[in-house]
Design a protein around this motif. Sequence first.
Motif, PDB file in Angstrom:
ATOM      1  N   TYR A 201       4.627  -1.479   0.184  1.00 37.69           N
ATOM      2  CA  TYR A 201       4.400  -2.068   1.502  1.00 37.69           C
ATOM      3  C   TYR A 201       4.051  -0.964   2.482  1.00 37.69           C
ATOM      4  CZ  TYR A 201       5.556  -3.783   6.170  1.00 37.69           C
ATOM      5  OH  TYR A 201       5.517  -4.089   7.502  1.00 37.69           O
ATOM      6  N   ARG A 202       3.079  -1.238   3.322  1.00 38.00           N
ATOM      7  CA  ARG A 202       2.652  -0.277   4.332  1.00 38.00           C
ATOM      8  C   ARG A 202       2.806  -0.923   5.706  1.00 38.00           C
ATOM      9  NH1 ARG A 202      -2.983   1.796   2.904  1.00 38.00           N
ATOM     10  NH2 ARG A 202      -1.791   2.770   1.206  1.00 38.00           N
ATOM     11  N   ASP A 203       3.525  -0.276   6.575  1.00 42.58           N
ATOM     12  CA  ASP A 203       3.799  -0.820   7.902  1.00 42.58           C
ATOM     13  C   ASP A 203       2.574  -0.644   8.795  1.00 42.58           C
ATOM     14  OD1 ASP A 203       4.935  -1.879  10.127  1.00 42.58           O
ATOM     15  OD2 ASP A 203       6.294  -0.210  10.525  1.00 42.58           O
ATOM     16  N   GLN A 204       1.635  -1.545   8.617  1.00 44.11           N
ATOM     17  CA  GLN A 204       0.407  -1.557   9.403  1.00 44.11           C
ATOM     18  C   GLN A 204       0.254  -2.918  10.065  1.00 44.11           C
ATOM     19  OE1 GLN A 204      -2.683  -0.561   6.582  1.00 44.11           O
ATOM     20  NE2 GLN A 204      -2.447   1.634   6.930  1.00 44.11           N
ATOM     21  N   PRO A 205      -0.582  -3.011  11.108  1.00 38.91           N
ATOM     22  CA  PRO A 205      -0.755  -4.292  11.797  1.00 38.91           C
ATOM     23  C   PRO A 205      -1.213  -5.400  10.858  1.00 38.91           C
ATOM     24  CG  PRO A 205      -1.723  -2.507  13.071  1.00 38.91           C
ATOM     25  CD  PRO A 205      -1.356  -1.920  11.741  1.00 38.91           C
ATOM     26  N   VAL A 206      -0.752  -6.596  11.142  1.00 39.92           N
ATOM     27  CA  VAL A 206      -1.143  -7.800  10.416  1.00 39.92           C
ATOM     28  C   VAL A 206      -1.664  -8.793  11.448  1.00 39.92           C
ATOM     29  CG1 VAL A 206      -0.319  -9.728   9.008  1.00 39.92           C
ATOM     30  CG2 VAL A 206       0.556  -7.423   8.601  1.00 39.92           C
TER      31      VAL A 206
END
Length: 303
Positions: A201-206
Motif C-alpha cells: 500500500y502506498r499512501d498517495q491521493p485517491v
Amino acid sequence: MVFEGFAYHCRIVRQDSPPGDPLVLLGGSSQNRYAWLRHEKLLSASGTIVTVDLPGYGDADSLPASYGLDFLAACVHHMMQELDVRRANVIGSCFGGAIALRYVQQYPDLVAKLGLVGMTLAIPEDYAAAVPRWEHMLARGDRAQIATELVERFMSPPGTGPVHKHQAVSRLLYGQFMAQSEDDINKSVEHNSRLMRHDWYRDQPVPEVPILVCTGEFDTLCTPAMGRGVAAALPAAAFTTIKHADHLAPVERIPEFCDLITRFCTGRPLTGLPYINDIERPGRTVQPCSGLPSQVAGGQDAD
C-alpha cells in the motif's frame, strides 16, 4: 495482448445495452479470468464484464518478482486502452484489491467506482512470516503440506463462526493448490517474492469516487478490523462485512456478493440488506456517494 514484452489475456462478457460503465474484476493471487464464470450471469445487470490474467498469473506469461504493483496497474491501464474503455467500475479482491487501489491512484480519472474485497493496508505478519517456509516446501515438492497450510490461512478456523459452504470451499481450494502445474508453482514462487519485495500500500491521493470496502465477517486473513482500516484511509469509503463468510466471501456467497457489487455499481441502496452488516463510514473525509448513507464528520456507525 502484450504489455512491455509480456503476454496476458482478458475475457469480455459484453452486454447489448449496458446500464453504465464496464465492470473490471481483478482477482486474488489464486484466481484467473475464469474464476468468475459463476458470477458473470449474476453480475450482468451491472454492465459489460472484463476479467483478466495479468502477467505472472493464470495463463499469462510468467513475471519476475522484480516487477511490482506499479507494473501490474500499468498493465491494467494498457488493457483499458486496448479495449477502448475510457472509464470503468473496478473491483479488486485480496491481491487484486492492491492492484485496483494502485490503479486508481495512478489513473484517477479512469475509475468510476472502486470496490475492495478482503483488502488490508499491510500484508499480515503471520502470512509474511510463512512465505519463506512455503518457498522451501515448494522447492522440496511438498504440495500436500503447503496446500493444507494455505487452506488454513485463507479459510477461517473451525469454530470462528458459521461460514456458508466452509467445507466445500476448503476442499475446492485444496484441490486447486494440488492441481497446480509446474508453471503455476513457479508463478506462485514469484508472486510470494513479489509480495515481500514491493510496497503493498502506498499512501498517495485517491480520487473522491464512490468506494466500497468489504470482507467476510469471519475473515481471519484480512480481518474486518484491517478492512475498516483500509476504508478509514480512503476518501468517501464505506465499509461493511458479508454475513456467514470469511476471506473467500466471493466464492462462499456468490449470489449475495454479486447482488452487493451490482447494487454498488448501479447506485442502488445498500442499506437494509439481510446478508451484510451495518454500513460504516470510518474515512477521514465526508463525501456522500450514490446509494450509501452520509457520514457524520468524525463519526462511525456502530458495528
